[in-house]
Design a protein around this motif. Structure first.
Motif, PDB file in Angstrom:
ATOM      1  N   ASP A 101       0.854  -1.176   0.000  1.00  0.00           N
ATOM      2  CA  ASP A 101       0.000   0.000   0.000  1.00  0.00           C
ATOM      3  C   ASP A 101       0.891   1.227   0.000  1.00  0.00           C
ATOM      4  N   ASN A 103       0.745   5.746   0.102  1.00  0.00           N
ATOM      5  CA  ASN A 103      -0.036   6.978   0.185  1.00  0.00           C
ATOM      6  C   ASN A 103      -0.189   7.563  -1.216  1.00  0.00           C
ATOM      7  N   GLU A 104      -1.411   7.847  -1.594  1.00  0.00           N
ATOM      8  CA  GLU A 104      -1.674   8.404  -2.911  1.00  0.00           C
ATOM      9  C   GLU A 104      -0.933   9.721  -3.138  1.00  0.00           C
ATOM     10  N   GLY A 122      -6.747  -1.355  -6.015  1.00  0.00           N
ATOM     11  CA  GLY A 122      -7.793  -0.799  -5.159  1.00  0.00           C
ATOM     12  C   GLY A 122      -7.338   0.511  -4.557  1.00  0.00           C
ATOM     13  N   ARG A 123      -8.278   1.150  -3.876  1.00  0.00           N
ATOM     14  CA  ARG A 123      -7.996   2.440  -3.251  1.00  0.00           C
ATOM     15  C   ARG A 123      -8.863   2.573  -2.016  1.00  0.00           C
ATOM     16  N   SER A 124      -8.296   3.151  -0.977  1.00  0.00           N
ATOM     17  CA  SER A 124      -9.042   3.475   0.237  1.00  0.00           C
ATOM     18  C   SER A 124      -8.955   4.975   0.453  1.00  0.00           C
ATOM     19  N   ALA A 125     -10.061   5.605   0.810  1.00  0.00           N
ATOM     20  CA  ALA A 125     -10.093   7.055   1.016  1.00  0.00           C
ATOM     21  C   ALA A 125      -9.337   7.469   2.269  1.00  0.00           C
ATOM     22  N   ASP A 127      -6.413   6.290   5.498  1.00  0.00           N
ATOM     23  CA  ASP A 127      -5.314   5.373   5.798  1.00  0.00           C
ATOM     24  C   ASP A 127      -5.779   4.341   6.829  1.00  0.00           C
ATOM     25  N   GLY A 128      -4.899   3.456   7.228  1.00  0.00           N
ATOM     26  CA  GLY A 128      -5.242   2.369   8.132  1.00  0.00           C
ATOM     27  C   GLY A 128      -5.700   2.805   9.513  1.00  0.00           C
ATOM     28  N   GLY A 130      -7.590   5.555   9.866  1.00  0.00           N
ATOM     29  CA  GLY A 130      -8.763   6.388   9.653  1.00  0.00           C
ATOM     30  C   GLY A 130      -8.468   7.853   9.380  1.00  0.00           C
ATOM     31  N   PRO A 134      -5.508   9.195   1.454  1.00  0.00           N
ATOM     32  CA  PRO A 134      -5.886   8.060   0.601  1.00  0.00           C
ATOM     33  C   PRO A 134      -4.722   7.099   0.358  1.00  0.00           C
ATOM     34  N   HIS A 137      -3.781   0.592  -3.138  1.00  0.00           N
ATOM     35  CA  HIS A 137      -3.400  -0.804  -2.913  1.00  0.00           C
ATOM     36  C   HIS A 137      -2.783  -1.318  -4.212  1.00  0.00           C
TER      37      HIS A 137
END
Length: 142
Positions: A101, A103-104, A122-125, A127-128, A130, A134, A137
């Motif tokens: 993973d 950081n964007e 994939g992408r998460s808005a 980080d781990g 909270g 973003p 992945h």
């Protein structure tokens, strides 16, 4: 390259701090401080793979968790010299299809992984923890 030992804790924590200061300018000061406290709690005793110089001093490190690379940080003075690539190639030899993973907002890291054959899966808005940073992945696709 070698596995970390308890005496490496202070050096790897300093590498993390210096590398984050050089590459994570998107972090707020409060978040940088909070993340530092979290990392200082676990990093010195984590089972790391180290890149070392001729005097056996750590210049970079990687944390592997099975086929997932949880962390890769290189001392700023050693960036661009193949240290990160060497660590990633070591991980790929152990775990083809490696995931990680990033950081964007860390454009340098995103480019580094893409050059090594990692692609976004994939992408998460958040980080781990909270926080509003973003995460992309990635998975290695030779």
């Amino acid at each position: 390259m070698r596995a970390s030992v308890p005496g490496d804790g202070a050096a790897v924590l300093q590498i993390w701090r210096d590398a984050v200061d050089a590459t994570h300018d998107f972090l707020s000061a409060a978040d940088r401080k909070a993340i530092d406290a979290e990392v200082a709690d676990f990093l010195p005793s984590a089972p790391l793979w180290l890149a070392v110089d001729g005097a056996d001093r750590p210049v970079g490190f990687m944390l592997l968790n099975g086929a997932h690379m949880d962390a890769l940080f290189i001392a700023p003075a050693h960036r661009g010299k193949g240290v990160g690539r060497m660590l990633v190639l070591h991980a790929l030899a152990r775990a083809p299809g490696l995931s990680t993973d990033v950081n964007e907002q860390n454009d340098q890291a995103v480019g580094f992984y893409r050059r090594l054959g990692f692609v976004p899966v994939g992408r998460s808005a958040l980080d781990g923890q909270g926080r509003p940073y973003p995460i992309i992945h990635l998975r290695h696709m030779p």
